[in-house]
Design a protein around this motif. Structure first.
Motif, PDB file in Angstrom:
ATOM      1  N   GLN A 136       3.165  -9.161  25.182  1.00 25.99           N
ATOM      2  CA  GLN A 136       4.121  -9.953  25.962  1.00 25.99           C
ATOM      3  C   GLN A 136       3.475 -10.505  27.229  1.00 25.99           C
ATOM      4  N   ILE A 137       2.659  -9.695  27.905  1.00 27.67           N
ATOM      5  CA  ILE A 137       1.961 -10.161  29.111  1.00 27.67           C
ATOM      6  C   ILE A 137       0.905 -11.202  28.734  1.00 27.67           C
ATOM      7  N   PHE A 138       0.204 -10.946  27.645  1.00 23.73           N
ATOM      8  CA  PHE A 138      -0.823 -11.887  27.194  1.00 23.73           C
ATOM      9  C   PHE A 138      -0.181 -13.231  26.848  1.00 23.73           C
ATOM     10  N   ALA A 139       0.985 -13.195  26.219  1.00 24.65           N
ATOM     11  CA  ALA A 139       1.677 -14.434  25.854  1.00 24.65           C
ATOM     12  C   ALA A 139       1.998 -15.273  27.081  1.00 24.65           C
ATOM     13  N   LEU A 190       0.673 -19.014  27.693  1.00 20.19           N
ATOM     14  CA  LEU A 190       1.572 -20.130  27.999  1.00 20.19           C
ATOM     15  C   LEU A 190       1.110 -20.903  29.228  1.00 20.19           C
ATOM     16  N   GLU A 191       0.621 -20.189  30.229  1.00 20.39           N
ATOM     17  CA  GLU A 191       0.126 -20.848  31.438  1.00 20.39           C
ATOM     18  C   GLU A 191      -1.062 -21.753  31.141  1.00 20.39           C
ATOM     19  N   ASN A 192      -1.745 -21.476  30.042  1.00 19.75           N
ATOM     20  CA  ASN A 192      -2.940 -22.236  29.677  1.00 19.75           C
ATOM     21  C   ASN A 192      -2.734 -23.037  28.391  1.00 19.75           C
ATOM     22  N   LEU A 193      -1.490 -23.405  28.127  1.00 20.23           N
ATOM     23  CA  LEU A 193      -1.156 -24.057  26.871  1.00 20.23           C
ATOM     24  C   LEU A 193      -1.873 -25.397  26.698  1.00 20.23           C
ATOM     25  N   MET A 246     -14.279 -15.948  25.088  1.00 18.27           N
ATOM     26  CA  MET A 246     -13.276 -14.992  24.632  1.00 18.27           C
ATOM     27  C   MET A 246     -12.329 -14.635  25.767  1.00 18.27           C
ATOM     28  N   TRP A 247     -11.036 -14.509  25.426  1.00 20.05           N
ATOM     29  CA  TRP A 247     -10.060 -13.904  26.334  1.00 20.05           C
ATOM     30  C   TRP A 247      -9.629 -12.584  25.719  1.00 20.05           C
ATOM     31  N   LEU A 248      -9.927 -11.516  26.404  1.00 21.48           N
ATOM     32  CA  LEU A 248      -9.643 -10.170  25.915  1.00 21.48           C
ATOM     33  C   LEU A 248      -8.564  -9.522  26.772  1.00 21.48           C
ATOM     34  N   ASN A 249      -7.438  -9.219  26.158  1.00 19.56           N
ATOM     35  CA  ASN A 249      -6.338  -8.540  26.835  1.00 19.56           C
ATOM     36  C   ASN A 249      -6.403  -7.056  26.471  1.00 19.56           C
ATOM     37  N   ASN A 250      -6.466  -6.188  27.476  1.00 18.48           N
ATOM     38  CA  ASN A 250      -6.591  -4.757  27.184  1.00 18.48           C
ATOM     39  C   ASN A 250      -5.613  -3.939  28.015  1.00 18.48           C
ATOM     40  N   ARG A 251      -4.599  -3.399  27.345  1.00 17.90           N
ATOM     41  CA  ARG A 251      -3.592  -2.593  28.041  1.00 17.90           C
ATOM     42  C   ARG A 251      -3.332  -1.266  27.337  1.00 17.90           C
ATOM     43  N   PHE A 304     -23.765 -11.025  28.369  1.00 19.74           N
ATOM     44  CA  PHE A 304     -22.536 -11.786  28.521  1.00 19.74           C
ATOM     45  C   PHE A 304     -22.069 -11.714  29.969  1.00 19.74           C
ATOM     46  N   SER A 305     -21.343 -12.724  30.399  1.00 17.70           N
ATOM     47  CA  SER A 305     -20.666 -12.657  31.692  1.00 17.70           C
ATOM     48  C   SER A 305     -19.235 -12.195  31.453  1.00 17.70           C
ATOM     49  N   VAL A 306     -18.716 -11.399  32.382  1.00 19.21           N
ATOM     50  CA  VAL A 306     -17.358 -10.858  32.265  1.00 19.21           C
ATOM     51  C   VAL A 306     -16.614 -11.143  33.558  1.00 19.21           C
ATOM     52  N   LYS A 307     -15.444 -11.769  33.447  1.00 15.62           N
ATOM     53  CA  LYS A 307     -14.632 -12.071  34.622  1.00 15.62           C
ATOM     54  C   LYS A 307     -13.181 -11.711  34.330  1.00 15.62           C
ATOM     55  N   GLU A 308     -12.546 -10.989  35.243  1.00 13.56           N
ATOM     56  CA  GLU A 308     -11.135 -10.670  35.083  1.00 13.56           C
ATOM     57  C   GLU A 308     -10.322 -11.859  35.601  1.00 13.56           C
ATOM     58  N   VAL A 309      -9.681 -12.586  34.676  1.00 10.91           N
ATOM     59  CA  VAL A 309      -8.970 -13.814  35.036  1.00 10.91           C
ATOM     60  C   VAL A 309      -7.504 -13.549  35.344  1.00 10.91           C
ATOM     61  N   PHE A 310      -7.027 -12.375  34.984  1.00  5.64           N
ATOM     62  CA  PHE A 310      -5.655 -11.920  35.226  1.00  5.64           C
ATOM     63  C   PHE A 310      -5.722 -10.406  35.074  1.00  5.64           C
ATOM     64  N   PRO A 311      -4.856  -9.634  35.736  1.00  2.34           N
ATOM     65  CA  PRO A 311      -4.956  -8.178  35.587  1.00  2.34           C
ATOM     66  C   PRO A 311      -5.037  -7.737  34.129  1.00  2.34           C
ATOM     67  N   LYS A 312      -6.165  -7.131  33.775  1.00  9.51           N
ATOM     68  CA  LYS A 312      -6.451  -6.603  32.447  1.00  9.51           C
ATOM     69  C   LYS A 312      -6.632  -7.679  31.379  1.00  9.51           C
TER      70      LYS A 312
END
Length: 203
Positions: free
Chosen positions: A46-49, A53-56, A165-170, A188-196
């Motif tokens: 649900q959070i990932f969705a 949506l913000e990046n539709l 890749m966008w990886l959502n981990n909760r 690889f480079s890793v950046k947190e673009v939103f919490p988790k």
């Protein structure tokens, strides 16, 4: 393989539930058990969705592959927004039959599928050239530490100049940093673009 999964006495019990993702209500059939946890919808979707949506507008320009689609809820959600999405999970007929079922009860005839990219024993196998994906998405797939090296190999194949890749981990937060460190060590480079939610790219 789990003995319960193999025994003749075990019979799946299916239940249809309604979920709301990004303001959109979806009916999803879930089942009792799956040895790789592909049987139910997890709350992190649900959070990932919301982030998706913000990046539709960006997503509409991409060819997207979802790793670990499970019930198919995220792929169905994106398909209903006219995103070019392909679902993938372990090569298990029950999973892909359920994704097709869930697509149909939500008004989608079918969703393209790759049945062998995400599997604890098959991650890392060479894939066909020319898949052409420009964005990989995955939600809560960091469950099995022993699969991480093979997952890195798969990402090494999939990620490139035109793919990230966008990886959502909760779920399994305890394994998160181990995997992210492996990504960095692999270049690889890793950046947190939103919490988790992490963006992973090749340097």
């Amino acid at each position: 393989m789990n003995d319960l999964f193999e025994t003749e006495e075990f019979h799946q019990i299916y239940e249809e539930n309604e979920y709301e993702l990004g303001g959109q209500k979806l009916k999803i059939r879930e089942f009792t058990f799956h040895r790789l946890n592909a049987n139910q919808v997890w709350p992190g979707n649900q959070i990932f969705a919301e982030y998706l949506l913000e990046n539709l507008a960006y997503l509409k320009e991409q060819k997207v592959l979802e790793l670990g689609s499970a019930s198919g809820i995220l792929s169905i959600f994106l398909k209903k927004h006219d995103i070019d999405i392909t679902a993938s999970d372990c090569p298990d007929e029950e999973i892909f039959e359920n994704i097709d079922y869930n697509a149909k009860i939500n008004g989608i005839e079918t969703i393209p599928k790759l049945p062998r990219i995400l599997y604890i024993d098959l991650w890392g196998e060479p894939l066909n050239e020319g898949l052409g994906f420009t964005l990989i998405i995955a939600s809560d797939i960091l469950l099995y530490l022993k699969s991480f090296p093979s997952l890195i190999k798969t990402l090494d194949f999939l990620l490139g100049e035109n793919c990230k890749m966008w990886l959502n981990n909760r779920r399994r937060i305890d394994t998160e940093q181990t995997f992210l460190n492996m990504c960095i060590e692999h270049g690889f480079s890793v950046k947190e673009v939103f919490p988790k939610i992490f963006e992973i790219k090749k340097n």
